[in-house]
Design a protein around this motif. Structure first.
Motif, PDB file in Angstrom:
ATOM      1  N   GLY A 123     103.930   2.451  67.972  1.00 40.39           N
ATOM      2  CA  GLY A 123     105.564   1.349  68.368  1.00 40.39           C
ATOM      3  C   GLY A 123     106.177   1.610  66.925  1.00 40.39           C
ATOM      4  O   GLY A 123     107.158   1.395  66.520  1.00 40.39           O
ATOM      5  N   ASN A 124     105.454   1.926  65.878  1.00 38.68           N
ATOM      6  CA  ASN A 124     106.265   2.514  64.673  1.00 38.68           C
ATOM      7  C   ASN A 124     107.073   3.140  64.705  1.00 38.68           C
ATOM      8  O   ASN A 124     107.749   3.381  63.307  1.00 38.68           O
ATOM      9  CB  ASN A 124     104.807   2.576  63.370  1.00 38.68           C
ATOM     10  N   CYS A 125     106.755   4.079  65.336  1.00 39.67           N
ATOM     11  CA  CYS A 125     107.745   5.376  65.258  1.00 39.67           C
ATOM     12  C   CYS A 125     108.775   4.786  65.216  1.00 39.67           C
ATOM     13  O   CYS A 125     109.611   6.352  64.804  1.00 39.67           O
ATOM     14  CB  CYS A 125     106.823   6.563  65.703  1.00 39.67           C
ATOM     15  N   GLU A 126     108.883   4.370  66.345  1.00 38.50           N
ATOM     16  CA  GLU A 126     110.826   4.923  66.582  1.00 38.50           C
ATOM     17  C   GLU A 126     110.906   5.985  67.221  1.00 38.50           C
ATOM     18  O   GLU A 126     112.230   6.045  66.374  1.00 38.50           O
ATOM     19  CB  GLU A 126     111.287   3.253  66.655  1.00 38.50           C
ATOM     20  N   GLY A 127     110.695   6.631  67.707  1.00 38.44           N
ATOM     21  CA  GLY A 127     111.637   7.966  68.314  1.00 38.44           C
ATOM     22  C   GLY A 127     111.240   8.719  67.145  1.00 38.44           C
ATOM     23  O   GLY A 127     111.417   9.818  67.448  1.00 38.44           O
ATOM     24  N   GLN A 128     110.141   8.458  66.114  1.00 39.99           N
ATOM     25  CA  GLN A 128     110.090   9.988  64.920  1.00 39.99           C
ATOM     26  C   GLN A 128     109.230  10.319  65.526  1.00 39.99           C
ATOM     27  O   GLN A 128     108.325  10.163  65.271  1.00 39.99           O
ATOM     28  CB  GLN A 128     109.928   8.445  63.705  1.00 39.99           C
ATOM     29  N   HIS A 129     109.072  11.755  65.898  1.00 41.85           N
ATOM     30  CA  HIS A 129     108.326  12.791  65.780  1.00 41.85           C
ATOM     31  C   HIS A 129     107.284  13.442  64.939  1.00 41.85           C
ATOM     32  O   HIS A 129     108.116  13.876  63.966  1.00 41.85           O
ATOM     33  CB  HIS A 129     109.360  13.878  66.797  1.00 41.85           C
ATOM     34  N   HIS A 130     106.617  12.709  64.826  1.00 45.79           N
ATOM     35  CA  HIS A 130     105.080  13.105  63.151  1.00 45.79           C
ATOM     36  C   HIS A 130     103.957  13.340  64.642  1.00 45.79           C
ATOM     37  O   HIS A 130     104.056  12.608  65.437  1.00 45.79           O
ATOM     38  CB  HIS A 130     105.124  12.325  62.359  1.00 45.79           C
ATOM     39  N   HIS A 131     102.782  13.765  63.485  1.00 44.26           N
ATOM     40  CA  HIS A 131     101.569  14.150  63.941  1.00 44.26           C
ATOM     41  C   HIS A 131     100.624  13.808  64.069  1.00 44.26           C
ATOM     42  O   HIS A 131     100.459  13.457  62.724  1.00 44.26           O
ATOM     43  CB  HIS A 131     101.318  15.779  64.370  1.00 44.26           C
ATOM     44  N   ALA A 132      99.632  13.262  64.520  1.00 46.53           N
ATOM     45  CA  ALA A 132      98.103  12.684  63.871  1.00 46.53           C
ATOM     46  C   ALA A 132      97.839  13.826  62.846  1.00 46.53           C
ATOM     47  O   ALA A 132      97.567  13.588  61.725  1.00 46.53           O
ATOM     48  CB  ALA A 132      97.461  12.173  65.091  1.00 46.53           C
ATOM     49  N   SER A 133      97.599  14.892  63.824  1.00 49.45           N
ATOM     50  CA  SER A 133      97.279  16.363  62.170  1.00 49.45           C
ATOM     51  C   SER A 133      98.315  15.991  60.858  1.00 49.45           C
ATOM     52  O   SER A 133      97.314  16.092  59.869  1.00 49.45           O
ATOM     53  CB  SER A 133      97.970  17.245  63.024  1.00 49.45           C
ATOM     54  N   CYS A 134      99.106  15.905  61.000  1.00 49.84           N
ATOM     55  CA  CYS A 134      99.723  15.340  59.897  1.00 49.84           C
ATOM     56  C   CYS A 134      99.512  14.411  58.966  1.00 49.84           C
ATOM     57  O   CYS A 134      99.710  14.099  57.584  1.00 49.84           O
ATOM     58  CB  CYS A 134     101.715  15.613  59.687  1.00 49.84           C
ATOM     59  N   GLU A 135      99.180  13.569  59.603  1.00 44.44           N
ATOM     60  CA  GLU A 135      98.784  12.400  58.633  1.00 44.44           C
ATOM     61  C   GLU A 135      97.221  12.301  57.999  1.00 44.44           C
ATOM     62  O   GLU A 135      96.260  11.569  59.081  1.00 44.44           O
ATOM     63  CB  GLU A 135      98.649  10.650  59.798  1.00 44.44           C
ATOM     64  N   VAL A 158      97.333   1.171  58.560  1.00 38.68           N
ATOM     65  CA  VAL A 158      97.905   0.127  57.778  1.00 38.68           C
ATOM     66  C   VAL A 158      99.100  -0.850  58.785  1.00 38.68           C
ATOM     67  O   VAL A 158      99.714   0.063  59.292  1.00 38.68           O
ATOM     68  CB  VAL A 158      98.542   0.471  57.075  1.00 38.68           C
ATOM     69  N   HIS A 159      98.859  -1.870  59.000  1.00 43.90           N
ATOM     70  CA  HIS A 159      99.782  -2.634  60.162  1.00 43.90           C
ATOM     71  C   HIS A 159     101.235  -3.664  58.653  1.00 43.90           C
ATOM     72  O   HIS A 159     101.309  -3.417  58.195  1.00 43.90           O
ATOM     73  CB  HIS A 159      98.614  -4.322  60.664  1.00 43.90           C
ATOM     74  N   VAL A 160     102.251  -3.024  59.234  1.00 45.57           N
ATOM     75  CA  VAL A 160     103.147  -3.382  58.898  1.00 45.57           C
ATOM     76  C   VAL A 160     103.900  -4.233  59.604  1.00 45.57           C
ATOM     77  O   VAL A 160     103.818  -4.837  61.130  1.00 45.57           O
ATOM     78  CB  VAL A 160     104.326  -2.145  58.885  1.00 45.57           C
ATOM     79  N   PRO A 161     104.791  -5.436  58.866  1.00 47.02           N
ATOM     80  CA  PRO A 161     105.374  -5.764  59.280  1.00 47.02           C
ATOM     81  C   PRO A 161     106.036  -5.934  60.903  1.00 47.02           C
ATOM     82  O   PRO A 161     106.633  -4.898  60.586  1.00 47.02           O
ATOM     83  CB  PRO A 161     106.468  -6.637  58.291  1.00 47.02           C
ATOM     84  N   GLU A 162     106.709  -6.712  61.475  1.00 42.53           N
ATOM     85  CA  GLU A 162     106.777  -6.862  62.963  1.00 42.53           C
ATOM     86  C   GLU A 162     108.383  -6.284  62.587  1.00 42.53           C
ATOM     87  O   GLU A 162     108.972  -7.116  61.775  1.00 42.53           O
ATOM     88  CB  GLU A 162     106.970  -7.758  63.513  1.00 42.53           C
ATOM     89  N   GLY A 163     109.109  -5.371  63.117  1.00 45.33           N
ATOM     90  CA  GLY A 163     109.992  -4.820  62.994  1.00 45.33           C
ATOM     91  C   GLY A 163     110.687  -3.556  61.939  1.00 45.33           C
ATOM     92  O   GLY A 163     111.484  -3.127  61.635  1.00 45.33           O
TER      93      GLY A 163
END
Length: 186
Positions: A123-135, A158-163
């Motif tokens: 849900g945090n990615c909002e359309g951003q395409h990134h891979h777990a392998s890159c994290e 890391v849990h980020v604030p809503e929004g």
């Protein structure tokens, strides 16, 4: 490979030409690279095949200048365009390790955002395409400036604030690599 591949090789130094003489193994490798690029919707030109083959030899996160040193006969702008294309097609990811040069890492195959332990977009990615392998965690040597990927070490969640929308995640540890410690007797 495409005929341009051999024209590119013919511009290389004689010792580099000897290393790239077409044989069954080289041909098979080039075909596999071409197929890999096509699988990522990248047209496999001779320079892109040569560039990808060179990138696979790096055992560290590399910069454009590292690639230039490995392929001195290929124009810098051509290499930059290839790197940019590979990033756009999720073959590479970029990293700011604090050295002042953008670094690149090869992305692992078939990995997707996995913040919640699921193989789906988070849900945090909002359309951003990134891979777990890159994290994954990166180690940067403060002496030689090389950055190494610890692909088996995932960045902690890391849990980020809503929004708040996560656009990029990087985790870099700075220290001195074993080679520099040995050389400098640290």
């Amino acid at each position: 490979p495409h005929p341009a591949y051999y024209r590119t090789l013919s511009k290389m130094a004689p010792c580099a030409m000897a290393c790239h003489q077409p044989n069954q193994t080289t041909q098979t490798m080039n075909d596999e690279i071409a197929q890999h690029l096509q699988n990522h919707d990248v047209r496999p030109t001779a320079v892109r095949i040569l560039t990808w083959k060179t990138l696979q030899a790096f055992d560290f996160a590399f910069s454009l200048s590292d690639l230039e040193g490995a392929l001195p006969t290929v124009d810098k702008s051509t290499l930059f365009r290839a790197l940019t294309l590979f990033v756009e097609h999720d073959l590479l990811h970029t990293l700011d390790d604090g050295t002042g040069e953008k670094k690149y890492c090869i992305c692992s195959e078939h990995a997707h955002c996995d913040h919640e332990g699921q193989d789906t977009e988070c849900g945090n990615c909002e359309g951003q395409h990134h891979h777990a392998s890159c994290e994954h965690v990166h180690l940067t040597c403060t002496v030689c400036g090389k950055t190494y990927c610890l692909k088996e070490e995932r960045i902690p969640q890391v849990h980020v604030p809503e929004g708040f929308v996560v656009q990029n995640i990087q985790y870099v540890i700075h220290g001195v690599c074993a080679k520099c410690r040995h050389y400098r007797k640290l």
